[in-house]
Structures are given as structure tokens and as C-alpha cells.
Design a protein around this motif. Structure first.
Motif, short mmCIF file in Angstrom:
data_model
loop_
_atom_site.label_atom_id
_atom_site.label_comp_id
_atom_site.label_asym_id
_atom_site.label_seq_id
_atom_site.Cartn_x
_atom_site.Cartn_y
_atom_site.Cartn_z
N VAL A 83 0.53 -1.06 -0.10
CA VAL A 83 0.02 -0.17 -0.01
C VAL A 83 0.91 1.33 -0.10
CG1 VAL A 83 -1.84 1.45 1.25
CG2 VAL A 83 -2.10 -1.22 1.25
N ALA A 84 1.99 1.39 0.89
CA ALA A 84 2.76 2.35 0.74
C ALA A 84 3.53 2.68 -0.33
CB ALA A 84 3.74 2.31 2.01
N ILE A 85 4.08 1.43 -1.08
CA ILE A 85 4.77 1.48 -2.27
C ILE A 85 3.86 2.09 -3.24
CG2 ILE A 85 5.93 0.25 -4.02
CD1 ILE A 85 6.69 -1.83 -1.70
N GLU A 86 2.85 1.51 -3.37
CA GLU A 86 1.63 1.93 -4.38
C GLU A 86 1.40 3.46 -4.43
OE1 GLU A 86 -1.52 -0.25 -4.64
OE2 GLU A 86 -0.52 -2.24 -4.68
N ALA A 87 1.37 4.04 -3.05
CA ALA A 87 0.83 5.34 -2.69
C ALA A 87 2.07 6.21 -3.19
CB ALA A 87 0.64 5.61 -1.12
N ALA A 88 3.27 5.87 -2.76
CA ALA A 88 4.53 6.48 -3.34
C ALA A 88 4.75 6.75 -4.67
CB ALA A 88 5.77 5.79 -2.42
N LEU A 89 4.58 5.68 -5.33
CA LEU A 89 4.65 5.80 -6.63
C LEU A 89 3.77 6.61 -7.24
CD1 LEU A 89 5.79 2.05 -7.76
CD2 LEU A 89 7.19 4.00 -7.52
N ASP A 90 2.54 6.26 -6.73
CA ASP A 90 1.38 7.26 -7.32
C ASP A 90 1.54 8.72 -7.13
OD1 ASP A 90 -1.35 7.51 -8.67
OD2 ASP A 90 -1.91 8.04 -6.57
N ARG A 91 2.14 9.05 -6.12
CA ARG A 91 2.19 10.47 -5.70
C ARG A 91 3.63 11.18 -6.32
NH1 ARG A 91 0.23 14.69 -2.41
NH2 ARG A 91 1.85 15.79 -1.67
N LEU A 92 4.86 10.30 -6.64
CA LEU A 92 5.82 10.80 -7.05
C LEU A 92 5.98 10.70 -8.67
CD1 LEU A 92 8.38 9.38 -4.59
CD2 LEU A 92 7.46 11.39 -4.62
N ARG A 93 5.02 9.96 -9.19
CA ARG A 93 4.89 9.79 -10.63
C ARG A 93 6.30 9.57 -11.31
NH1 ARG A 93 -0.76 11.80 -11.93
NH2 ARG A 93 -1.26 12.67 -9.69
N HIS A 94 7.05 8.69 -10.93
CA HIS A 94 8.31 8.35 -11.58
C HIS A 94 8.26 6.91 -11.49
CE1 HIS A 94 10.18 12.32 -12.14
NE2 HIS A 94 9.58 12.80 -11.01
N ASP A 95 9.45 6.14 -12.29
CA ASP A 95 9.50 4.83 -12.34
C ASP A 95 10.35 4.59 -10.85
OD1 ASP A 95 8.33 4.48 -14.78
OD2 ASP A 95 10.29 4.86 -15.68
N ALA A 96 10.25 3.28 -10.18
CA ALA A 96 10.71 3.04 -9.14
C ALA A 96 12.35 3.04 -9.11
CB ALA A 96 10.47 1.70 -8.71
N GLU A 97 12.75 2.65 -10.13
CA GLU A 97 14.18 2.78 -10.38
C GLU A 97 14.76 4.33 -10.24
OE1 GLU A 97 12.73 2.09 -14.49
OE2 GLU A 97 12.43 1.07 -12.49
N ASP A 98 14.08 5.00 -10.50
CA ASP A 98 14.35 6.59 -10.42
C ASP A 98 14.18 7.48 -9.09
OD1 ASP A 98 15.07 6.45 -13.27
OD2 ASP A 98 12.85 6.99 -13.60
N ILE A 99 13.86 6.47 -8.16
CA ILE A 99 13.37 7.20 -6.76
C ILE A 99 14.48 6.74 -5.70
CG2 ILE A 99 11.91 6.98 -4.86
CD1 ILE A 99 9.63 6.61 -7.16
#
Length: 154
Positions: free
Chosen positions: A82-98
Motif C-alpha cells: 500500500v505504501a509503495i503504491e502510494a509513493a509511486l502514485d504520488r511521485l509519478r516516477h519509475d521506481a528505479e528513479d526514486i
């Protein structure tokens, strides 16, 4: 929010410095009826005033779990999906860029590891050298201080 515990559809357990025996009693009554049980995060402690650890949300979850003999149905905070999905949705970047920066291996760094994000552990929090050496969770970077973040970003 409900005034009577028996009216609750969901019990959301989180940190408060006002947690009391009566709260455990209410949780026992609510969860005996099959109510959904959610937790915010599993951190047993966090740095309090002056930097010394104080009980965190995870301590409250464990108290409720101890009296009800029931684990939360879901934990919503780090390192959950849930936290991963929320972070990705909020940041709107690919995971490897975070870049995930945190002081706790089992929540902050594990979230980044599970999501495929770059991770940096800051050693000014709850993790010490022995804990890091013994952990299966391995950060991409280890920083002595948050002030050292430039060494990663440059």
C-alpha cells in the motif's frame, strides 16, 4: 470516528502518547466482532525528544495483538505494498528513479528494496553497525549523516 467501540467497522491502530489500558479493552471488544483491523506502521520505536527512543506505532499494534490474539489484517505504512503504491502514485516516477532515504532497515530500506528503488540508510537513527551487519536487508548506500546526501546525488 464512533463514540461506542461496538459501532466501529474498522479499527485503525497507530501511535499516540495517550494510548491507555481502556484502548486495549475497546480493541478487544471491537475485534471480537470481526471488525477489520488495520495498522499504520510496524515501527516499535522512534526517536523522541532528545533522540532517545520512545514507543512507536508498532508497540501499540503489538499491545493490541497481544490482548486480541489477532494480527492486523493489513499494515498500511512502510514497507507495505500500500505504501509503495502510494509513493509511486504520488511521485509519478519509475521506481528505479526514486531514492528512499531512511534510518530503519525493516521499514524505510525494505520498502525501497521491495519496490526496486535505490536506498540510502542514514546511521543517525535507530540502526547501528551491528544491526546493519546482521540484516538481510542491504541498502545501496550507507551515510553517516543526512548531510552526506550530496555524495549520492552528485
Amino acid at each position: 470516528m464512533v463514540a461506542e467501540p461496538g459501532e466501529a467497522d474498522v479499527l485503525l491502530a497507530s501511535w499516540t502518547d495517550e494510548f491507555h489500558y481502556e484502548d486495549m479493552t475497546d480493541a478487544l471488544r471491537v475485534l471480537d466482532t470481526g471488525t477489520v483491523y488495520l495498522g499504520t506502521d510496524p515501527d516499535p520505536t522512534f526517536p523522541g525528544p532528545g533522540g532517545d527512543p520512545v514507543p512507536g506505532s508498532g508497540a501499540i499494534l503489538r499491545a493490541i495483538t497481544g490482548v486480541t490474539e489477532r494480527e492486523p489484517d493489513r499494515v498500511l505504512g512502510k514497507p507495505s505494498e500500500v505504501a509503495i503504491e502510494a509513493a509511486l502514485d504520488r511521485l509519478r516516477h519509475d521506481a528505479e528513479d526514486i531514492l528512499v532515504v531512511g534510518d530503519r532497515l525493516g521499514t524505510d530500506i525494505l520498502l525501497g528494496e521491495r519496490a526496486g528503488m535505490e536506498t540510502a540508510l542514514v546511521m543517525t537513527g535507530v540502526t547501528d553497525d551491528a544491526t546493519l551487519a546482521a540484516s538481510d536487508v542491504k541498502p545501496d548506500h550507507v551515510l553517516d549523516s543526512l548531510a552526506d546526501i550530496d555524495s549520492i546525488l552528485s
